[in-house]
Design an enzyme around this catalytic site. Structure first.
Site, PDB file in Angstrom:
ATOM      1  N   TYR A 100       0.800  -1.203  -0.100  1.00 28.53           N
ATOM      2  CA  TYR A 100       0.119   0.037  -0.254  1.00 28.53           C
ATOM      3  C   TYR A 100       0.539   1.251  -0.034  1.00 28.53           C
ATOM      4  O   TYR A 100       2.078   1.093   0.010  1.00 28.53           O
ATOM      5  CB  TYR A 100      -0.743   0.022   1.332  1.00 28.53           C
ATOM      6  CG  TYR A 100      -0.139   0.222   2.703  1.00 28.53           C
ATOM      7  CD1 TYR A 100       0.572  -0.581   3.263  1.00 28.53           C
ATOM      8  CD2 TYR A 100      -0.467   1.816   3.066  1.00 28.53           C
ATOM      9  CE1 TYR A 100       0.995  -0.269   4.369  1.00 28.53           C
ATOM     10  CE2 TYR A 100       0.124   1.970   4.395  1.00 28.53           C
ATOM     11  CZ  TYR A 100       0.833   1.035   4.916  1.00 28.53           C
ATOM     12  OH  TYR A 100       1.403   1.334   6.191  1.00 28.53           O
ATOM     13  N   LYS A 130       6.472  -1.937   2.063  1.00 23.83           N
ATOM     14  CA  LYS A 130       5.195  -1.363   2.496  1.00 23.83           C
ATOM     15  C   LYS A 130       3.941  -2.371   2.588  1.00 23.83           C
ATOM     16  O   LYS A 130       3.318  -1.968   1.867  1.00 23.83           O
ATOM     17  CB  LYS A 130       4.880  -0.077   2.058  1.00 23.83           C
ATOM     18  CG  LYS A 130       4.063   1.073   2.908  1.00 23.83           C
ATOM     19  CD  LYS A 130       4.143   2.233   2.619  1.00 23.83           C
ATOM     20  CE  LYS A 130       3.333   3.263   3.298  1.00 23.83           C
ATOM     21  NZ  LYS A 130       3.322   3.519   4.664  1.00 23.83           N
ATOM     22  N   LEU A 152      11.143   1.285   7.061  1.00 22.28           N
ATOM     23  CA  LEU A 152      10.405   1.858   5.629  1.00 22.28           C
ATOM     24  C   LEU A 152      11.140   3.168   5.007  1.00 22.28           C
ATOM     25  O   LEU A 152      11.433   3.821   6.055  1.00 22.28           O
ATOM     26  CB  LEU A 152       9.032   2.134   5.948  1.00 22.28           C
ATOM     27  CG  LEU A 152       8.229   2.579   4.641  1.00 22.28           C
ATOM     28  CD1 LEU A 152       8.040   1.310   3.598  1.00 22.28           C
ATOM     29  CD2 LEU A 152       7.105   3.329   4.883  1.00 22.28           C
TER      30      LEU A 152
END
Ligand code: PLP
Length: 282
Positions: free
Chosen positions: A33, A145, A201
């Site tokens: 996402y 992600k 991330l």
């Protein structure tokens, strides 16, 4: 419109959108996402977020059957239909619909595109936030992600229950990132932030913050830092596309940071200016 949702061509209010049970998101969290804030109907750092979702998809072997420009146009079209100065745009690509089976090579695997846009609020950029620390029990794909967010949900719930704003993850002594943001420290005028490996991330806000630091002459060190370094830092702050830059004043009930407002303000204001310019508010 108050909000809008999209699933493989279907469009409607979020509350009424129904998706197939056999979408692999439901059984396996098999998807990736991205999300960003939308100010004045402009999705912030849109190209960066589009690039990241294609990168994330590739890393889990999903081939998005759509050009980047087409995805951008579709998402912008959704943003344009929702009222409000500040919106939240979320979208995910899952491996598609098929009978539950771990391997994904079955016929009919066709990625699904999900999206929604709803009104949002910015956090106060001048606020001081509280955090807790939580052992990072996530896997080693934190650079992707993915929609597998259970440890992040558990950690964030723990922070909320403690009356805090974020949970800061650490693996042993090493601070990684937060449940849904990156975390950075300032010490003696130098910004230190964890390197982009498989434990964090690569945040888009992080990337922009580093560029701002370099432009303003704030030295940057992309190296792991420890819990002790964080507790003894001059400033500690977290960053994300929806939180922007949030200064931390308390971790695990102990006071931290708040000793170098001048350097923090250069970063905070630099980011605010960049956002305003990009969204046509400057
Ligand atoms: N780290 C994690 C685990 C996140 O979930 C997020 C945002 O959702 C971030 C960092 C910050 O990334 P960005 O600045 O791209 O929003």
């Amino acid at each position: 419109m108050q909000n809008i949702a999209y699933y493989n061509g279907k469009v409607g209010p979020i509350e009424e959108m129904v998706v197939p049970m056999n979408d692999r998101a439901c059984y396996f969290g098999d998807g990736v996402y991205d999300a960003t804030c939308v100010v004045n109907h402009v999705p912030m750092a849109f190209d960066d977020h589009i690039d990241r979702i294609y990168r994330s998809a590739k890393l889990i072997d999903i081939d998005i059957p759509m050009e980047k420009a087409e995805m951008k146009k579709l998402l912008q079209g959704l943003c344009d239909q929702v009222e409000g100065d500040v919106l939240f745009l979320y979208w995910q690509v899952t491996r598609g619909v098929g009978m539950r089976n771990h391997p994904y090579s079955g016929a009919g695997d066709k990625p699904s595109l999900w999206a929604f846009v709803r009104p949002s609020k910015m956090r106060d950029p001048f606020g001081v936030y509280k955090c807790i620390t939580v052992e990072d029990k996530r896997f080693f794909y934190c650079n992707i992600k993915t929609i597998n967010l259970l440890p992040a949900v558990m950690a964030n719930q723990k922070a909320t229950a403690a009356g805090c704003d974020e949970a800061i993850f650490h693996r042993g002594d090493r601070v990684t990132e937060c449940s849904h943001s990156n975390v950075h420290i300032l010490k003696d005028g130098v910004l230190k932030t964890a390197p982009c490996d498989e434990l964090i991330l690569p945040g888009i806000t992080r990337k922009h913050i580093l560029a701002i630091c370099r432009a303003k002459g704030i030295p940057v060190v992309e190296e792991p830092f420890t819990l002790q370094e964080m507790m003894e830092a001059d400033e500690v702050f977290f960053s994300s596309s929806s939180a922007l830059t949030c200064r931390i004043g308390e971790i695990d009930g102990k006071p931290v940071g708040l000793k170098d407002e001048k350097t923090f303000a250069l970063i905070r204001d630099g980011y605010q200016e960049e956002m305003k310019k990009e969204c046509g508010l400057a």
